[in-house]
Structures are given as C-alpha cells and as structure tokens.
Design a protein around this motif. Structure first.
Motif, PDB file in Angstrom:
ATOM      1  N   ARG A  73      -5.270 -21.032  25.226  1.00 37.43           N
ATOM      2  CA  ARG A  73      -4.829 -21.035  24.701  1.00 37.43           C
ATOM      3  C   ARG A  73      -3.631 -20.062  24.584  1.00 37.43           C
ATOM      4  O   ARG A  73      -2.799 -19.944  25.985  1.00 37.43           O
ATOM      5  CB  ARG A  73      -5.244 -19.004  24.496  1.00 37.43           C
ATOM      6  CG  ARG A  73      -6.279 -18.724  23.225  1.00 37.43           C
ATOM      7  CD  ARG A  73      -6.261 -17.097  22.998  1.00 37.43           C
ATOM      8  NE  ARG A  73      -6.028 -16.470  22.313  1.00 37.43           N
ATOM      9  CZ  ARG A  73      -6.674 -16.111  21.558  1.00 37.43           C
ATOM     10  NH1 ARG A  73      -7.845 -15.584  21.579  1.00 37.43           N
ATOM     11  NH2 ARG A  73      -6.268 -15.631  20.146  1.00 37.43           N
ATOM     12  N   THR A  75      -0.373 -18.128  24.375  1.00 35.49           N
ATOM     13  CA  THR A  75       0.028 -16.650  23.243  1.00 35.49           C
ATOM     14  C   THR A  75       1.859 -16.887  23.324  1.00 35.49           C
ATOM     15  O   THR A  75       2.191 -15.364  23.152  1.00 35.49           O
ATOM     16  CB  THR A  75      -0.245 -15.603  24.240  1.00 35.49           C
ATOM     17  OG1 THR A  75       0.380 -16.088  25.859  1.00 35.49           O
ATOM     18  CG2 THR A  75      -2.325 -15.617  24.419  1.00 35.49           C
ATOM     19  N   THR A  78       2.214 -14.566  19.766  1.00 35.06           N
ATOM     20  CA  THR A  78       1.508 -13.857  20.144  1.00 35.06           C
ATOM     21  C   THR A  78       1.978 -12.920  21.283  1.00 35.06           C
ATOM     22  O   THR A  78       2.115 -11.192  20.223  1.00 35.06           O
ATOM     23  CB  THR A  78       0.159 -13.628  19.830  1.00 35.06           C
ATOM     24  OG1 THR A  78      -0.371 -14.047  21.503  1.00 35.06           O
ATOM     25  CG2 THR A  78      -0.500 -14.375  18.614  1.00 35.06           C
ATOM     26  N   GLU A  79       2.738 -12.889  21.763  1.00 35.49           N
ATOM     27  CA  GLU A  79       3.739 -11.680  22.516  1.00 35.49           C
ATOM     28  C   GLU A  79       4.802 -11.206  21.960  1.00 35.49           C
ATOM     29  O   GLU A  79       5.221 -10.026  22.945  1.00 35.49           O
ATOM     30  CB  GLU A  79       3.733 -12.869  24.235  1.00 35.49           C
ATOM     31  CG  GLU A  79       2.234 -12.890  25.050  1.00 35.49           C
ATOM     32  CD  GLU A  79       2.057 -13.657  26.617  1.00 35.49           C
ATOM     33  OE1 GLU A  79       3.992 -14.177  26.878  1.00 35.49           O
ATOM     34  OE2 GLU A  79       1.577 -13.406  27.395  1.00 35.49           O
ATOM     35  N   THR A  86      -0.854  -9.108  15.328  1.00 36.66           N
ATOM     36  CA  THR A  86      -1.287 -10.615  16.005  1.00 36.66           C
ATOM     37  C   THR A  86      -3.215 -10.089  15.726  1.00 36.66           C
ATOM     38  O   THR A  86      -3.598 -11.570  15.379  1.00 36.66           O
ATOM     39  CB  THR A  86      -1.429 -10.001  18.024  1.00 36.66           C
ATOM     40  OG1 THR A  86       0.319  -9.615  17.760  1.00 36.66           O
ATOM     41  CG2 THR A  86      -1.907 -10.988  18.731  1.00 36.66           C
ATOM     42  N   ASP A  90      -4.271 -13.814  14.528  1.00 39.65           N
ATOM     43  CA  ASP A  90      -5.541 -14.291  15.097  1.00 39.65           C
ATOM     44  C   ASP A  90      -6.793 -14.292  14.215  1.00 39.65           C
ATOM     45  O   ASP A  90      -7.168 -15.183  13.941  1.00 39.65           O
ATOM     46  CB  ASP A  90      -5.855 -13.330  16.153  1.00 39.65           C
ATOM     47  CG  ASP A  90      -7.079 -13.973  17.083  1.00 39.65           C
ATOM     48  OD1 ASP A  90      -7.143 -15.390  16.963  1.00 39.65           O
ATOM     49  OD2 ASP A  90      -7.727 -13.469  17.467  1.00 39.65           O
TER      50      ASP A  90
END
Length: 173
Positions: A73, A75, A78-79, A86, A90
């Motif tokens: 993944r 991230t 998304t972080e 997020t 997703d």
C-alpha cells in the motif's frame, strides 16, 4: 450482513489454507527435482506442476492479503488527508478494484470454461487437463473479489475493515 461477511472471511481462510498447501506441494516438487538431478535424472512433471502451483498460490493468497492488510500500500497521499476523505477515497478505490477484478474473474472463467469444454490438455508429457490449474486461479481471483467486497462494505459502514497482524503469534506482538 454480519453472517455474509463472516462467510466471506471463512472462505478467505479456506483459500489461504489451500495456498499454504500448494506452497508445501511446490517445495516438495522442487526438492524431488533437486534429488533427482543429483542422481542425473529428472522428472518431466515437476516444473510443470510447480508452475501451476505458484500461479494458484498467487491468486489464492491475494484475497487473504487484502483481508489482513499485508498487501503493498502506498499511503503518501492518504497520510496528508483527513480521515473522512481517506475513508471515502478508500471506498472509491475499493469499488474500482471490484470492477477490475470482476473483469479478470470473467476472463479467467471464459478461459477455464473453454478449456473444460474443449478438453484442452497441456502439451507436456503429463497431458494435464488445463481447466484444473485454471480453476484454482479462478477460485483465487473470485475470492479476491469477495474479500474486496467485504472490505468495501466494512469500510463504508464504519466496521473494522482490516485485520493487521491477525495472523501474528503471541510471541511476535
């Protein structure tokens, strides 16, 4: 809905168990070939069957990898986003993945059904009916679709959607 998700989880564990059994079979095939070659012989079927096993392992383990969050993944994006954004990003990505995997499942089904209907055999000495290894791959990708569906439902309904470290031994924690 909980019963449906539990059924998918059980099917995922079954696919995972089949993948482990195929890895063991793969290792035994390769060990047999190594011993045979040490005696200046070779078995014609070991490489063929080990190839089938590895394709099936890849497919059968994909769904459980989604379930336990051990897949790769990225991230980075998304972080930087809020948890609400997020979550819906997703959910959208899961939906897109469902569509793509559905197309893959359909293509593998068509290939497997064609091999079964035409009784297509491997061109090797073993003359393996090709629908058998293809059916294992089909099972794996169908399970991946189910695991993605379960993840989508859980993520959209704010249920726990990943089992990070679910298979860790107590000594690993």
């Amino acid at each position: 809905m909980t019963r449906f998700l539990t059924l998918i989880d059980r099917l995922s564990r079954l696919a995972e168990t089949a993948a482990v059994a195929l890895i063991i079979g793969y290792c035994l095939l390769m060990l047999t070939e190594v011993v045979a070659r040490a005696r200046a012989q070779s078995f014609s079927f070991t490489w063929e069957f080990s190839t089938y096993a590895m394709a099936a392992v890849f497919a059968l383990a994909a769904g459980p990898a989604i379930r336990t969050a051990v897949h790769v993944r990225i991230t980075l994006v998304t972080e930087l986003l809020s948890s609400r954004v997020t979550k819906w990003l997703d959910v959208g990505a899961n939906f897109v993945a469902l569509v793509i995997v559905a197309a893959v499942v359909w293509a593998i089904y068509v290939k497997t059904a064609g091999s079964f209907d035409r009784n297509i055999l491997a061109t090797s000495v073993s003359k393996t009916p090709l629908w058998i290894p293809q059916a294992l791959v089909l099972w794996g990708f169908a399970q991946l679709w189910l695991d993605l569906l379960a993840r989508l439902i859980r993520r959209a309904s704010d249920r726990p959607f990943e089992w990070r470290g679910a298979d860790k031994e107590p000594s690993d924690v």
